[in-house]
Design a protein around this motif. Structure first.
Motif, short mmCIF file in Angstrom:
data_model
loop_
_atom_site.label_atom_id
_atom_site.label_comp_id
_atom_site.label_asym_id
_atom_site.label_seq_id
_atom_site.Cartn_x
_atom_site.Cartn_y
_atom_site.Cartn_z
N GLN A 68 -9.01 0.22 3.58
CA GLN A 68 -10.07 -0.66 4.05
C GLN A 68 -10.52 -1.63 2.97
OE1 GLN A 68 -11.25 -1.06 7.17
NE2 GLN A 68 -9.65 0.40 7.80
N GLU A 69 -10.54 -1.17 1.74
CA GLU A 69 -10.91 -2.05 0.64
C GLU A 69 -9.86 -3.15 0.45
OE1 GLU A 69 -12.82 -3.80 -2.62
OE2 GLU A 69 -13.52 -2.57 -0.96
N ARG A 70 -8.58 -2.75 0.53
CA ARG A 70 -7.52 -3.76 0.40
C ARG A 70 -7.55 -4.73 1.57
NH1 ARG A 70 -5.39 -7.42 -0.56
NH2 ARG A 70 -3.34 -7.90 -1.41
N LEU A 71 -7.88 -4.21 2.75
CA LEU A 71 -7.99 -5.07 3.92
C LEU A 71 -9.12 -6.09 3.73
CD1 LEU A 71 -7.40 -5.93 6.83
CD2 LEU A 71 -8.83 -4.02 7.61
N ARG A 72 -10.23 -5.64 3.22
CA ARG A 72 -11.36 -6.55 2.99
C ARG A 72 -10.97 -7.67 2.05
NH1 ARG A 72 -14.95 -7.70 -0.60
NH2 ARG A 72 -14.14 -6.15 -2.08
N LYS A 73 -10.31 -7.32 0.96
CA LYS A 73 -9.89 -8.33 -0.02
C LYS A 73 -8.83 -9.26 0.58
CE LYS A 73 -10.83 -5.55 -4.16
NZ LYS A 73 -10.22 -4.91 -5.35
N GLY A 74 -7.92 -8.67 1.36
CA GLY A 74 -6.87 -9.48 1.97
C GLY A 74 -7.42 -10.49 2.96
N LEU A 75 -8.40 -10.06 3.77
CA LEU A 75 -9.02 -10.96 4.74
C LEU A 75 -9.79 -12.07 4.04
CD1 LEU A 75 -10.32 -8.44 7.44
CD2 LEU A 75 -8.65 -10.27 7.80
N ALA A 76 -10.48 -11.72 2.96
CA ALA A 76 -11.25 -12.73 2.23
C ALA A 76 -10.32 -13.79 1.64
CB ALA A 76 -12.07 -12.06 1.12
N LYS A 130 1.62 2.75 6.70
CA LYS A 130 0.58 2.58 7.72
C LYS A 130 -0.49 1.59 7.26
CE LYS A 130 1.04 7.08 9.99
NZ LYS A 130 0.36 8.36 10.35
N GLY A 131 -0.84 1.66 5.99
CA GLY A 131 -1.84 0.74 5.47
C GLY A 131 -1.36 -0.70 5.53
N GLU A 132 -0.11 -0.94 5.15
CA GLU A 132 0.46 -2.29 5.21
C GLU A 132 0.51 -2.80 6.64
OE1 GLU A 132 3.37 -1.46 1.35
OE2 GLU A 132 4.22 -1.71 3.35
N LYS A 133 0.88 -1.94 7.57
CA LYS A 133 0.95 -2.35 8.98
C LYS A 133 -0.44 -2.71 9.50
CE LYS A 133 4.94 0.55 10.11
NZ LYS A 133 5.41 1.74 10.87
N LEU A 134 -1.42 -1.90 9.14
CA LEU A 134 -2.79 -2.16 9.60
C LEU A 134 -3.28 -3.51 9.09
CD1 LEU A 134 -5.51 -1.36 10.87
CD2 LEU A 134 -6.07 -0.24 8.70
N ILE A 135 -3.05 -3.76 7.81
CA ILE A 135 -3.52 -5.02 7.22
C ILE A 135 -2.78 -6.20 7.83
CG2 ILE A 135 -3.65 -6.33 5.07
CD1 ILE A 135 -4.00 -3.60 3.63
N ALA A 136 -1.45 -6.07 7.96
CA ALA A 136 -0.66 -7.16 8.54
C ALA A 136 -1.08 -7.43 9.98
CB ALA A 136 0.83 -6.81 8.48
N ARG A 137 -1.32 -6.37 10.73
CA ARG A 137 -1.72 -6.53 12.13
C ARG A 137 -3.09 -7.22 12.23
NH1 ARG A 137 -1.11 -1.72 13.46
NH2 ARG A 137 -3.23 -0.92 13.45
N THR A 138 -4.01 -6.82 11.37
CA THR A 138 -5.34 -7.41 11.41
C THR A 138 -5.29 -8.89 11.04
OG1 THR A 138 -6.30 -5.27 10.80
CG2 THR A 138 -7.69 -7.21 10.55
N MET A 154 0.84 -1.19 0.00
CA MET A 154 0.00 0.00 0.00
C MET A 154 0.87 1.24 0.00
SD MET A 154 -3.16 -1.07 0.02
CE MET A 154 -3.94 0.51 0.31
N SER A 155 0.54 2.19 -0.84
CA SER A 155 1.27 3.45 -0.88
C SER A 155 1.06 4.23 0.43
CB SER A 155 0.79 4.30 -2.06
OG SER A 155 1.29 5.62 -1.97
N ARG A 156 2.06 4.99 0.79
CA ARG A 156 1.93 5.85 1.98
C ARG A 156 0.82 6.89 1.80
NH1 ARG A 156 7.99 7.87 2.69
NH2 ARG A 156 7.72 7.95 0.42
N SER A 157 0.49 7.19 0.56
CA SER A 157 -0.55 8.19 0.29
C SER A 157 -1.93 7.57 0.11
CB SER A 157 -0.19 8.99 -0.96
OG SER A 157 -0.07 8.13 -2.09
N ALA A 158 -2.06 6.27 0.34
CA ALA A 158 -3.36 5.61 0.17
C ALA A 158 -4.39 6.18 1.15
CB ALA A 158 -3.21 4.11 0.39
N THR A 159 -5.60 6.35 0.68
CA THR A 159 -6.67 6.88 1.54
C THR A 159 -7.17 5.78 2.48
OG1 THR A 159 -8.42 6.26 0.00
CG2 THR A 159 -7.36 8.42 -0.32
#
Length: 417
Positions: A283-291, A306-314, A273-278
């Motif tokens: 959240q959309e990438r997280l949804r797909k990653g979890l699925a 931050k986005g990568e950390k959030l997804i990895a942590r979740t 995820m880019s550092r500039s990702a909204t």
């Protein structure tokens, strides 16, 4: 390695758990809170043995010497109060082969806090001599000890990984490590007789961590108290905590630790995820990653943005497997910390459950021709998308290395051999 953790979320970098140097410019006489870790020479279980039928019931059964060391720690603040040192021991833990101490300096000290640590270490060595002698006469009692040392070093699972075998060997040789016998540490005599100190030989004298940020104290106290459980998990899952210096995958080489079966898992995804990702994009990438993870996909990530950390942590919190690429996550080969390294914080828990593989690329991998070309193509594309002129960057720069980690993750995911 800043990219694989988020201090704001209460996680530690592995390298932060122990330091082998002093902090430049720090006033070691001033008010502060320190966490000291003091290892025994050769990491020999001089103070006792780990007991318990499970991680939750694990505890350290101290031998007579270990109990005396524990008493010294409990009386440390009172002893030094008579010398003009205003100290408070916040927590301490005597483990089989090392000691943890979290101590607060309440008022400026007449000498540095290092004088207190060195005094404690000297006191323990003196007490050892008083209880067991210098060790020279006992050095030949267990003639098989040199073989035991060689076997321990050859044990691929490391010092703590061979803990159960070490216990059986000690019992079979009559060492009585966790019993009441007054000749408990005679097998330690060969180490001790040659140097006159029970502690690991280290130019820094001890390993320290200075608590700087709010919230660190509670986490550090919990970490110290949790040591027996963590040791039980590591000793019962040795292969998951073995440090591999040459792991080959997709034509690249890494230092690694964790569940290597994840490298051969057929379904894989990269989280980048880019550092500039909204927030919406994350959240959309997280949804797909979890699925995908729910359907059996293993996730590869450098966990930088931050986005990568959030997804990895979740994903980690929900028990899904992760392969995390690190820029600088492991101790250097041959360093004092290498033989008993373990990942810190939440990574330890994931590793013990087989849900994690940590990969740190070798320098050879960072300069791999294919990785260089992929990094250049990525950076050139980003520059063109933003209407910038592309300028090559040095391979030693942090930006190159972070982009390279993501390119390595992509190659690993695309490699289906």
């Amino acid at each position: 390695m800043a990219q694989a953790t988020d201090k704001g979320q209460g996680k530690w970098r592995p390298a932060d758990l122990m330091r082998h140097h002093r902090e430049n410019g720090w006033d070691y006489k001033g008010r502060a809170i320190y966490h000291f870790t003091l290892p025994v020479e050769e990491r020999y279980p001089l103070f006792g043995m780990l007991e318990g039928e499970s991680a939750e019931t694990a505890f350290v059964r101290l031998n007579p010497f270990g109990r005396r060391v524990c008493q010294m720690l409990c009386g440390l603040a009172q002893f030094y109060a008579g010398k003009g040192f205003a100290l408070k021991v916040l927590t301490q833990k005597v483990m089989p082969d090392h000691v943890h101490l979290v101590i607060q300096v309440l008022e400026p000290l007449p000498q540095s806090i290092g004088a207190v640590v060195r005094g404690f270490k000297s006191g323990c060595t003196k007490m050892y001599k008083e209880m067991y002698g210098s060790g020279e006469n006992a050095a030949g009692v267990h003639g098989g000890y040199e073989q035991q040392r060689r076997e321990a070093r050859a044990n691929a699972s490391g010092v703590h990984g061979g803990y159960e075998q070490q216990r059986r060997d000690a019992r079979a040789k009559g060492a009585g490590v966790h019993g009441e016998s007054e000749d408990v540490p005679v097998q330690f005599a060969r180490i001790f007789a040659g140097r006159g100190s029970i502690w690991q030989q280290d130019a820094a004298y001890y390993h320290e961590r200075i608590l700087h940020a709010s919230g660190q104290l509670r986490r550090m106290i919990d970490y110290v108290k949790d040591n027996p459980r963590r040791l039980w998990l590591k000793s019962h899952n040795p292969e998951l905590f073995k440090l591999h210096r040459q792991t080959e995958a997709a034509g690249l080489s890494f230092t690694s630790m964790g569940n290597h079966f994840l490298l051969n898992w057929p379904d894989r995804q990269v989280v980048e995820m880019s550092r500039s990702a909204t927030n919406e994009e994350v959240q959309e990438r997280l949804r797909k990653g979890l699925a995908a993870a729910h359907n059996g996909t293993v996730t590869y990530t450098a966990a930088i943005s931050k986005g990568e950390k959030l997804i990895a942590r979740t994903l980690r919190e929900q028990g899904y497997p992760l392969v995390v690429l690190l820029n600088d996550g492991f101790p250097k080969e041959g360093s004092p910390h290498e033989s008993y390294y373990k990942p810190g914080g939440v990574y330890f828990e994931a590793c013990s459950k087989g849900q994690l593989l940590l990969l740190e690329p070798t320098e050879k991998t960072f300069i791999d021709a294919g990785i260089q070309a992929a990094v250049e193509a990525t950076l050139r594309h980003k520059a063109e998308a933003r209407h910038y002129t592309y300028n090559p960057i040095a391979m030693t720069s942090q930006r190159y290395r972070f982009v390279a980690l993501n390119e390595m993750a992509k190659r690993l995911v695309d490699n289906l051999d």
